[in-house]
Design a protein around this motif. Structure first.
Motif: not given
Lengths: 219, 219
Positions: A84-85, A116, A119, A123, A126, A130, B83-84, B112, B115-116, B119-120, B122-124, B126-130
């Motif tokens: 997503a995203g 988790l 995910s 993360n 990614m 980035l 953020l690892a 993070a 909670s799935l 975490s999802a 944050v993933n989404e 980060m993908a936008r920023r990438l």
């Protein structure tokens, strides 16, 4: 599945998710130069041996390397439809004969939704990409061309495991997002400085310390 | 906490994690022009009103906008220490008087990890920023494209005899022999720079002089 034990998420998968992963991941081989990803949504690619290269194209059709994916790395872009995203417009090619594993998009999506650990793994990878792209942007904006070329030669030395690099000026230009002529001119200059020796289809590094000094220079 | 209901993860947090979030997130205000992030690890910033801008600097001191964070967006960079894999060197500034929420790094990390849904989320983001940064990098390495698009808009202005162009992105892409997505993203960037305003089925030119300067830029 021995290969996957190196990834933190793998040991953390619950039995049913481990089975989902093991049951769907499959071995893939890519020949050197083969196009691995051109926008279709393959899934997550784990590089076991060899190296992949993620690149984009200038509107002049010139290749611009975004980052390299050596053994142990993971290609997220090829699963972008399941991210997503994500709105990427990039390509992925095998830079060497590459042995890899493909986790198709659907099981990838389900694992990301249910684990988790998985995910968190996505993360973390990614965030690395980035960071890579931001670093590249910083280099393009801030570093002198000779410093960038020196840094690239040292990176290639790491891949080649020696001072003799079998690399055309075209490939180097693609990695730097510049024209072949510019690379050839700068390599000639490097040769004049005794930093490298040029040979047919490649470059030999003669003064690694000198290249390292150059690579650390800023504009 | 009404503001957070717009984020998918919030409704999905189990009671104890919801309490962790609510108990740690705090309101912050940034004045227009205020530096929000300069490398210290603040945490995750949710923009409720106003706009933040993530940027990097060339050695010449020129600011390069990486992306903008309008209301409803989230600043991940300010939590990079949590953020690892993240290794960013950017700055964040308030472009307008901004009302935001800060979730400090430690609760961010714990959420993070536990909670799935979070975490999802944050993933989404980060993908936008990438995606944003890859697009920008492509533009930086390929400066001709924005110049060509600016020139095309000025040419169309001549045809239209006014600043309001009834032109789809598809038509502009066709004129430039490129992808509609590339045109759409560049037009959005132009809009962010105050050069144009986008409306249904067309583009209004707001800063003709600025477009002329851009159009005359050589690679």
């Amino acid at each position: 599945m021995e290969f996957f034990r190196r990834f933190s998420f793998y040991g953390a998968l619950e039995p049913d998710l481990r089975a989902l992963f093991d049951g769907n991941v499959r071995a893939r081989r890519f020949a050197r130069g083969e196009e691995v990803y051109r926008g279709e949504c393959a899934g997550l690619i784990f590089v076991q041996r060899g190296r992949l290269c993620a690149y984009t194209l200038s509107d002049a059709g010139r290749e611009i390397t975004l980052y390299r994916l050596p053994a142990g790395e993971v290609c997220l872009l090829s699963a972008s439809c399941a991210l997503a995203g994500a709105d990427f417009d990039v390509f992925v090619r095998a830079e060497e004969d590459t042995q890899a594993w493909l986790l198709p998009s659907e099981p990838f999506r389900r694992l990301a939704e249910r684990s988790l650990a998985f995910s968190a793994f996505v993360n973390e990878r990614m965030a690395r990409r980035l960071s890579d792209v931001m670093w590249l942007l910083d280099g393009v904006l801030n570093k002198k061309f000779d410093a960038r070329l020196a840094a690239l030669l040292l990176e290639e030395r790491g891949y080649a495991g020696g001072d003799r690099l079998e690399l055309t000026h075209e490939r180097l230009a693609a990695h730097l997002g510049t024209a072949r002529e510019a690379v050839s001119r700068m390599l000639k200059y490097f040769e004049g400085e005794g930093l490298v020796r040029l040979h047919r289809g490649g470059v030999e590094l003669l003064d690694v310390a000198g290249l390292e000094r150059l690579a650390s220079e800023k504009k």
